[in-house]
Design a protein around this motif. Structure first.
Motif, PDB file in Angstrom:
ATOM      1  N   LYS A  27       0.868  -1.179   0.000  1.00  0.00           N
ATOM      2  CA  LYS A  27       0.000   0.000   0.000  1.00  0.00           C
ATOM      3  C   LYS A  27       0.903   1.227   0.000  1.00  0.00           C
ATOM      4  O   LYS A  27       2.092   1.119   0.265  1.00  0.00           O
ATOM      5  CB  LYS A  27      -0.865   0.042   1.261  1.00  0.00           C
ATOM      6  CG  LYS A  27      -1.856  -1.073   1.387  1.00  0.00           C
ATOM      7  CD  LYS A  27      -2.625  -0.920   2.676  1.00  0.00           C
ATOM      8  CE  LYS A  27      -3.564  -2.100   2.878  1.00  0.00           C
ATOM      9  NZ  LYS A  27      -4.183  -2.087   4.207  1.00  0.00           N
ATOM     10  N   ALA A  28       0.338   2.393  -0.236  1.00  0.00           N
ATOM     11  CA  ALA A  28       1.111   3.631  -0.142  1.00  0.00           C
ATOM     12  C   ALA A  28       1.603   3.795   1.299  1.00  0.00           C
ATOM     13  O   ALA A  28       0.845   3.570   2.246  1.00  0.00           O
ATOM     14  CB  ALA A  28       0.253   4.819  -0.549  1.00  0.00           C
ATOM     15  N   LEU A  29       2.876   4.160   1.459  1.00  0.00           N
ATOM     16  CA  LEU A  29       3.487   4.272   2.785  1.00  0.00           C
ATOM     17  C   LEU A  29       3.977   5.685   3.040  1.00  0.00           C
ATOM     18  O   LEU A  29       4.401   6.383   2.119  1.00  0.00           O
ATOM     19  CB  LEU A  29       4.665   3.298   2.901  1.00  0.00           C
ATOM     20  CG  LEU A  29       4.336   1.819   2.712  1.00  0.00           C
ATOM     21  CD1 LEU A  29       5.607   0.998   2.668  1.00  0.00           C
ATOM     22  CD2 LEU A  29       3.422   1.341   3.821  1.00  0.00           C
ATOM     23  N   ARG A  30       3.910   6.089   4.318  1.00  0.00           N
ATOM     24  CA  ARG A  30       4.411   7.394   4.748  1.00  0.00           C
ATOM     25  C   ARG A  30       5.704   7.207   5.536  1.00  0.00           C
ATOM     26  O   ARG A  30       5.966   6.134   6.069  1.00  0.00           O
ATOM     27  CB  ARG A  30       3.381   8.084   5.637  1.00  0.00           C
ATOM     28  CG  ARG A  30       2.064   8.372   4.964  1.00  0.00           C
ATOM     29  CD  ARG A  30       1.092   9.054   5.918  1.00  0.00           C
ATOM     30  NE  ARG A  30       1.000   8.367   7.198  1.00  0.00           N
ATOM     31  CZ  ARG A  30       0.064   7.492   7.529  1.00  0.00           C
ATOM     32  NH1 ARG A  30      -0.876   7.176   6.668  1.00  0.00           N
ATOM     33  NH2 ARG A  30       0.043   6.937   8.713  1.00  0.00           N
ATOM     34  N   VAL A  31       6.464   8.266   5.649  1.00  0.00           N
ATOM     35  CA  VAL A  31       7.675   8.247   6.462  1.00  0.00           C
ATOM     36  C   VAL A  31       7.298   7.860   7.891  1.00  0.00           C
ATOM     37  O   VAL A  31       6.265   8.292   8.412  1.00  0.00           O
ATOM     38  CB  VAL A  31       8.343   9.640   6.454  1.00  0.00           C
ATOM     39  CG1 VAL A  31       9.535   9.680   7.394  1.00  0.00           C
ATOM     40  CG2 VAL A  31       8.762  10.006   5.051  1.00  0.00           C
ATOM     41  N   GLU A  71       1.966   2.828  -3.707  1.00  0.00           N
ATOM     42  CA  GLU A  71       1.668   1.391  -3.797  1.00  0.00           C
ATOM     43  C   GLU A  71       2.441   0.750  -4.946  1.00  0.00           C
ATOM     44  O   GLU A  71       2.518   1.289  -6.044  1.00  0.00           O
ATOM     45  CB  GLU A  71       0.171   1.213  -4.016  1.00  0.00           C
ATOM     46  CG  GLU A  71      -0.276  -0.210  -4.148  1.00  0.00           C
ATOM     47  CD  GLU A  71      -1.771  -0.310  -4.362  1.00  0.00           C
ATOM     48  OE1 GLU A  71      -2.200  -1.342  -4.899  1.00  0.00           O
ATOM     49  OE2 GLU A  71      -2.502   0.626  -4.009  1.00  0.00           O
ATOM     50  N   GLY A  72       3.053  -0.401  -4.662  1.00  0.00           N
ATOM     51  CA  GLY A  72       3.754  -1.155  -5.689  1.00  0.00           C
ATOM     52  C   GLY A  72       5.178  -0.707  -5.972  1.00  0.00           C
ATOM     53  O   GLY A  72       5.867  -1.317  -6.776  1.00  0.00           O
ATOM     54  N   GLN A  73       5.639   0.345  -5.328  1.00  0.00           N
ATOM     55  CA  GLN A  73       6.986   0.863  -5.563  1.00  0.00           C
ATOM     56  C   GLN A  73       7.976   0.355  -4.516  1.00  0.00           C
ATOM     57  O   GLN A  73       7.581  -0.121  -3.453  1.00  0.00           O
ATOM     58  CB  GLN A  73       6.982   2.390  -5.564  1.00  0.00           C
ATOM     59  CG  GLN A  73       6.156   2.981  -6.673  1.00  0.00           C
ATOM     60  CD  GLN A  73       6.682   2.595  -8.042  1.00  0.00           C
ATOM     61  OE1 GLN A  73       7.856   2.721  -8.331  1.00  0.00           O
ATOM     62  NE2 GLN A  73       5.787   2.106  -8.891  1.00  0.00           N
ATOM     63  N   MET A  74       9.260   0.488  -4.816  1.00  0.00           N
ATOM     64  CA  MET A  74      10.310   0.080  -3.888  1.00  0.00           C
ATOM     65  C   MET A  74      10.388   1.080  -2.736  1.00  0.00           C
ATOM     66  O   MET A  74      10.199   2.278  -2.929  1.00  0.00           O
ATOM     67  CB  MET A  74      11.661   0.016  -4.602  1.00  0.00           C
ATOM     68  CG  MET A  74      11.700  -0.996  -5.724  1.00  0.00           C
ATOM     69  SD  MET A  74      11.273  -2.656  -5.209  1.00  0.00           S
ATOM     70  CE  MET A  74      12.590  -2.989  -4.096  1.00  0.00           C
ATOM     71  N   VAL A  75      10.670   0.557  -1.546  1.00  0.00           N
ATOM     72  CA  VAL A  75      10.781   1.398  -0.358  1.00  0.00           C
ATOM     73  C   VAL A  75      11.924   0.871   0.502  1.00  0.00           C
ATOM     74  O   VAL A  75      12.157  -0.336   0.568  1.00  0.00           O
ATOM     75  CB  VAL A  75       9.449   1.429   0.428  1.00  0.00           C
ATOM     76  CG1 VAL A  75       9.077   0.064   0.955  1.00  0.00           C
ATOM     77  CG2 VAL A  75       9.495   2.446   1.545  1.00  0.00           C
ATOM     78  N   ARG A  76      12.654   1.776   1.133  1.00  0.00           N
ATOM     79  CA  ARG A  76      13.736   1.388   2.034  1.00  0.00           C
ATOM     80  C   ARG A  76      13.147   1.170   3.426  1.00  0.00           C
ATOM     81  O   ARG A  76      12.510   2.041   3.995  1.00  0.00           O
ATOM     82  CB  ARG A  76      14.798   2.471   2.084  1.00  0.00           C
ATOM     83  CG  ARG A  76      15.951   2.113   2.987  1.00  0.00           C
ATOM     84  CD  ARG A  76      17.090   3.053   2.837  1.00  0.00           C
ATOM     85  NE  ARG A  76      17.722   2.800   1.555  1.00  0.00           N
ATOM     86  CZ  ARG A  76      18.398   3.709   0.877  1.00  0.00           C
ATOM     87  NH1 ARG A  76      18.522   4.920   1.345  1.00  0.00           N
ATOM     88  NH2 ARG A  76      18.944   3.401  -0.275  1.00  0.00           N
ATOM     89  N   CYS A  77      13.369  -0.024   3.954  1.00  0.00           N
ATOM     90  CA  CYS A  77      12.842  -0.423   5.255  1.00  0.00           C
ATOM     91  C   CYS A  77      14.009  -0.544   6.226  1.00  0.00           C
ATOM     92  O   CYS A  77      14.949  -1.295   5.975  1.00  0.00           O
ATOM     93  CB  CYS A  77      12.125  -1.763   5.138  1.00  0.00           C
ATOM     94  SG  CYS A  77      10.816  -1.783   3.897  1.00  0.00           S
ATOM     95  N   LEU A  78      13.933   0.185   7.327  1.00  0.00           N
ATOM     96  CA  LEU A  78      15.040   0.267   8.273  1.00  0.00           C
ATOM     97  C   LEU A  78      14.801  -0.569   9.516  1.00  0.00           C
ATOM     98  O   LEU A  78      13.666  -0.739   9.948  1.00  0.00           O
ATOM     99  CB  LEU A  78      15.255   1.726   8.702  1.00  0.00           C
ATOM    100  CG  LEU A  78      15.387   2.751   7.582  1.00  0.00           C
ATOM    101  CD1 LEU A  78      15.469   4.148   8.162  1.00  0.00           C
ATOM    102  CD2 LEU A  78      16.593   2.445   6.727  1.00  0.00           C
ATOM    103  N   THR A  79      15.895  -1.050  10.102  1.00  0.00           N
ATOM    104  CA  THR A  79      15.807  -1.801  11.352  1.00  0.00           C
ATOM    105  C   THR A  79      15.748  -0.864  12.551  1.00  0.00           C
ATOM    106  O   THR A  79      15.343  -1.274  13.628  1.00  0.00           O
ATOM    107  CB  THR A  79      16.995  -2.749  11.499  1.00  0.00           C
ATOM    108  OG1 THR A  79      18.202  -2.002  11.389  1.00  0.00           O
ATOM    109  CG2 THR A  79      16.968  -3.826  10.430  1.00  0.00           C
TER     110      THR A  79
END
Length: 135
Positions: A27-31, A71-79
């Motif tokens: 889904k679309a994600l926010r910071v 939605e559907g795009q690459m996103v950087r996910c942090l630990t």
């Protein structure tokens, strides 16, 4: 669970990208949204917003989003991530709980209290270092 290829891992830098992954946003994600891994597409992980009322969205590897992604795009996910400019009033060790649709709170909700992370460090109420998945 799919094997994460080395070219999808992001090396450590000054922004805390150690152990970060690039994933596909369901889904679309926010910071600063807290996300959980929900599947794979080819050799990429798919992430969705953590949600306190869905068992599927409160179990699994948690990450915090570094930037907005449609939605559907690459996103950087942090630990872990330094969250600035928040009125937090939290101390080290405070748990973060899943809210609705990717949000999180440091106050334990009365219902569906599902921890999704922990405050590692604070800066006198101006910022906190949040680590999703660390409980």
């Amino acid at each position: 669970m799919a094997r994460v290829k080395p070219d999808h891992l992001i090396p450590q830098s000054t922004q805390g990208y150690h152990g970060a992954i690039e994933a596909i946003a369901q889904k679309a994600l926010r910071v600063n949204d807290i996300v959980v891994v929900v599947g794979t597409r080819g050799d990429r992980l798919i992430v969705d917003k953590a949600h306190c009322s869905s068992p599927r969205l409160t179990t699994g590897p948690f990450f915090i989003i570094a930037h907005e992604a449609p939605e559907g795009q690459m996103v950087r996910c942090l630990t872990y991530k330094l969250v600035r400019d928040t009125d937090i009033g939290a101390r080290e060790g405070t748990l973060a709980y899943a809210g609705l649709d990717g949000t999180w709170t440091l106050k334990e909700p009365k219902a569906n209290a599902t921890p999704v992370g922990k405050v590692i460090s604070t800066d006198e109420g101006k910022a906190l270092l949040l680590a999703p998945g660390l409980m």
